[in-house]
Design a protein around this motif. Structure first.
Motif, PDB file in Angstrom:
ATOM      1  N   LEU A 278       0.825  -1.212   0.000  1.00  0.00           N
ATOM      2  CA  LEU A 278       0.000   0.000   0.000  1.00  0.00           C
ATOM      3  C   LEU A 278       0.859   1.262   0.000  1.00  0.00           C
ATOM      4  N   GLN A 279       1.910   1.280   0.799  1.00  0.00           N
ATOM      5  CA  GLN A 279       2.789   2.450   0.807  1.00  0.00           C
ATOM      6  C   GLN A 279       3.527   2.602  -0.512  1.00  0.00           C
ATOM      7  N   LEU A 280       3.857   1.495  -1.153  1.00  0.00           N
ATOM      8  CA  LEU A 280       4.496   1.557  -2.465  1.00  0.00           C
ATOM      9  C   LEU A 280       3.563   2.178  -3.498  1.00  0.00           C
ATOM     10  N   VAL A 281       2.274   1.830  -3.426  1.00  0.00           N
ATOM     11  CA  VAL A 281       1.301   2.416  -4.355  1.00  0.00           C
ATOM     12  C   VAL A 281       1.189   3.921  -4.133  1.00  0.00           C
ATOM     13  N   GLY A 282       1.068   4.342  -2.863  1.00  0.00           N
ATOM     14  CA  GLY A 282       0.954   5.771  -2.581  1.00  0.00           C
ATOM     15  C   GLY A 282       2.204   6.547  -2.966  1.00  0.00           C
TER      16      GLY A 282
ATOM     17  N   ASP B  34      14.983   8.182  -6.016  1.00  0.00           N
ATOM     18  CA  ASP B  34      15.857   8.182  -4.842  1.00  0.00           C
ATOM     19  C   ASP B  34      15.208   8.889  -3.651  1.00  0.00           C
ATOM     20  N   ASN B  35      14.450   9.943  -3.915  1.00  0.00           N
ATOM     21  CA  ASN B  35      13.750  10.628  -2.821  1.00  0.00           C
ATOM     22  C   ASN B  35      12.784   9.698  -2.110  1.00  0.00           C
ATOM     23  N   PHE B  36      12.063   8.884  -2.872  1.00  0.00           N
ATOM     24  CA  PHE B  36      11.084   7.987  -2.264  1.00  0.00           C
ATOM     25  C   PHE B  36      11.753   6.758  -1.654  1.00  0.00           C
ATOM     26  N   LEU B  37      12.878   6.366  -2.190  1.00  0.00           N
ATOM     27  CA  LEU B  37      13.634   5.296  -1.531  1.00  0.00           C
ATOM     28  C   LEU B  37      14.089   5.737  -0.144  1.00  0.00           C
ATOM     29  N   TYR B  38      14.416   7.002  -0.024  1.00  0.00           N
ATOM     30  CA  TYR B  38      14.869   7.530   1.264  1.00  0.00           C
ATOM     31  C   TYR B  38      13.716   7.650   2.256  1.00  0.00           C
ATOM     32  N   ILE B  39      12.596   8.246   1.814  1.00  0.00           N
ATOM     33  CA  ILE B  39      11.497   8.469   2.764  1.00  0.00           C
ATOM     34  C   ILE B  39      10.782   7.166   3.116  1.00  0.00           C
ATOM     35  N   CYS B  40      10.901   6.153   2.270  1.00  0.00           N
ATOM     36  CA  CYS B  40      10.338   4.836   2.601  1.00  0.00           C
ATOM     37  C   CYS B  40      11.314   3.973   3.396  1.00  0.00           C
ATOM     38  N   ASP B  41      12.481   4.528   3.725  1.00  0.00           N
ATOM     39  CA  ASP B  41      13.478   3.844   4.545  1.00  0.00           C
ATOM     40  C   ASP B  41      13.906   2.522   3.905  1.00  0.00           C
ATOM     41  N   ASP B  42      14.070   2.552   2.586  1.00  0.00           N
ATOM     42  CA  ASP B  42      14.533   1.393   1.820  1.00  0.00           C
ATOM     43  C   ASP B  42      13.657   0.157   2.012  1.00  0.00           C
ATOM     44  N   ALA B  43      12.360   0.410   2.230  1.00  0.00           N
ATOM     45  CA  ALA B  43      11.440  -0.729   2.325  1.00  0.00           C
ATOM     46  C   ALA B  43      11.198  -1.351   0.950  1.00  0.00           C
ATOM     47  N   TYR B  44      11.439  -0.580  -0.114  1.00  0.00           N
ATOM     48  CA  TYR B  44      11.271  -1.071  -1.474  1.00  0.00           C
ATOM     49  C   TYR B  44      12.527  -0.707  -2.261  1.00  0.00           C
ATOM     50  N   ASN B  45      12.755  -1.405  -3.350  1.00  0.00           N
ATOM     51  CA  ASN B  45      13.909  -1.108  -4.188  1.00  0.00           C
ATOM     52  C   ASN B  45      13.474  -0.367  -5.446  1.00  0.00           C
ATOM     53  N   ARG B  46      14.447   0.016  -6.270  1.00  0.00           N
ATOM     54  CA  ARG B  46      14.172   0.808  -7.461  1.00  0.00           C
ATOM     55  C   ARG B  46      13.329   0.032  -8.474  1.00  0.00           C
TER      56      ARG B  46
END
Length: 420
Positions: free
Chosen positions: A229-233, A252-264
């Motif tokens: 769900l957070q990946l979709v948002g 890269d901005n979203f990789l940071y704010i998601c605390d690397d919960a998902y990859n590129r």
């Protein structure tokens, strides 16, 4: 060394050509070439107008509305000519004209008249398509920006009418029954987090509204697991920033704010999935656009508009309001803000430009009022803390309008005036 002037005789002598014969030949060449050509031996070209024979322009007939009228006037003048002129014309005309020639002339005249009528109808049809909707003088709110080309006052109403008609394509239904792993509370937490992302990165409010719309439309078409769900948002916010921002965010901005919960790779795959699910049509009308338009029509101040934005941003987290059209939701938020500020409820100018009457806004206004008066969760505080800042006039701390005053505006027939 011989001069240039004397070289002609030397060259002629070398070629064993008499000088007189050479002069005669040069005169003939000078006569044959064009006067405008600077070179010798250029063939004479046929004169023509520019850009006439390059394409099929000679087949295009440009029609003018006044041409047929002029021809009719000329025919009337011919009819009213003097008898002497008629007799002279009859004498000049040949008596040996055959019936076939007369019939061909009549056929040509009929064809010309038919072509003129068809061209005139086509021109009228084009002119009717180009005519914009007329706005009464008392409801004209764009004439003051007549000299501002960025405000495009000639097309302002047509643009928002088009956005309102486009909403019919993006009407949402209750899609939570199709989602086995998420619910409305999880969605509210996600939207609250997206508001925080928008505030921290200082994104446009349009980006936030569009991200929520993209999330809802994707969830309405694709069942997902709660872990995604957070990946979709986040991916919806990435797409919205590319659509609205001058300097959009990166993965890269979203990789940071998601605390690397998902990859590129997951972000890129989700981005393609959202675009394919929405058929790459992400220009969805949002309530923020309509709010600014309605506030301009009402002529309210920035504090009243900010209060309406506060109500509208709170409504993003309420799943019951997902099914409402953005234009209707914006009108309801502005009406509640006007009543909270003790301003006239819904003037005729707003009814004209929004297309909604108070009876249509009443159910949505009541939902928003109950949502603001009784918050459902104490954890979702980002919007309230955001609009408690002095930059936003601390509108979150303003007391709401009294419920009786609200009902008197929404349903005045239930509160008849008492005659003393």
């Amino acid at each position: 060394m011989p001069s240039v002037r004397g070289r002609r005789g030397l060259v002629a002598a070398a070629l064993n050509v008499p000088v007189e014969q050479q002069q005669h030949e040069e005169q003939e060449v000078s006569k044959s070439k064009r006067s405008t050509s600077p070179c010798l031996g250029v063939p004479k070209l046929k004169k023509r107008r520019a850009l006439v024979d390059m394409t099929n322009a000679h087949k295009v007939h440009i029609s003018f509305l006044g041409r047929k009228k002029k021809k009719k006037k000329q025919q009337e003048v011919k009819k009213t000519s003097s008898p002497s002129e008629k007799s002279q014309a009859e004498q000049r005309s040949s008596t040996s004209e055959s019936t076939e020639g007369k019939s061909s002339e009549n056929d040509e005249e009929e064809k010309e008249e038919a072509e003129e009528e068809a061209e005139e109808q086509a021109v009228c049809h084009v002119e009717q398509d180009l005519v914009t909707s007329e706005v009464p003088v008392e409801f004209d709110v764009d004439s003051e920006n007549r000299d501002d080309c960025f405000m495009i006052p000639e097309y302002a109403k047509d643009i928002f009418d088009y956005l309102k008609s486009r909403e019919e394509k993006f009407v949402l239904q209750d899609y939570m029954c199709q989602q086995p792993s998420i619910n409305a509370e999880m969605r509210a937490i996600l939207v609250d987090w997206l508001v925080e992302v928008q505030e921290n990165f200082e994104l446009y409010h349009e980006t936030l509204y569009l991200a929520v719309k993209l999330t809802d439309h994707f969830l309405a078409r694709t069942p997902i697991h709660r872990d995604s769900l957070q990946l979709v948002g986040s991916t919806a916010m990435l797409l919205a920033s590319k659509f609205e921002e001058r300097d959009p965010l990166s993965v890269d901005n979203f990789l940071y704010i998601c605390d690397d919960a998902y990859n590129r790779e997951q972000f890129l795959h989700m981005e393609a999935s959202i675009l394919q699910a929405l058929s790459f049509d992400i220009g969805i009308p949002v309530a923020y656009h309509f709010l600014r338009r309605y506030a301009k029509c009402a002529g309210v101040g920035m504090d009243t508009l900010t209060l309406a934005r506060y109500f509208s941003e709170l409504s993003l987290m309420d799943f019951e309001l997902v099914q409402e059209r953005s234009s209707l939701l914006a009108a309801a938020c502005l009406l509640l803000a006007l009543l909270t500020k003790d301003l006239p409820g819904w003037p005729p100018v707003l009814q004209f430009h929004s297309g909604y009457e108070i009876s249509e806004l009443a159910p949505v206004v009541r939902k928003i009022y109950s949502m603001v008066a009784q918050p459902t969760s104490s954890e979702l505080k980002v919007v309230r803390s955001k609009y408690s800042h002095e930059v936003f006039f601390r509108v979150a701390s303003l007391p709401l309008v009294d419920y009786d005053v609200l009902e008197k505006t929404l349903e005045p027939q239930r509160f008849p005036l008492i005659q003393l």
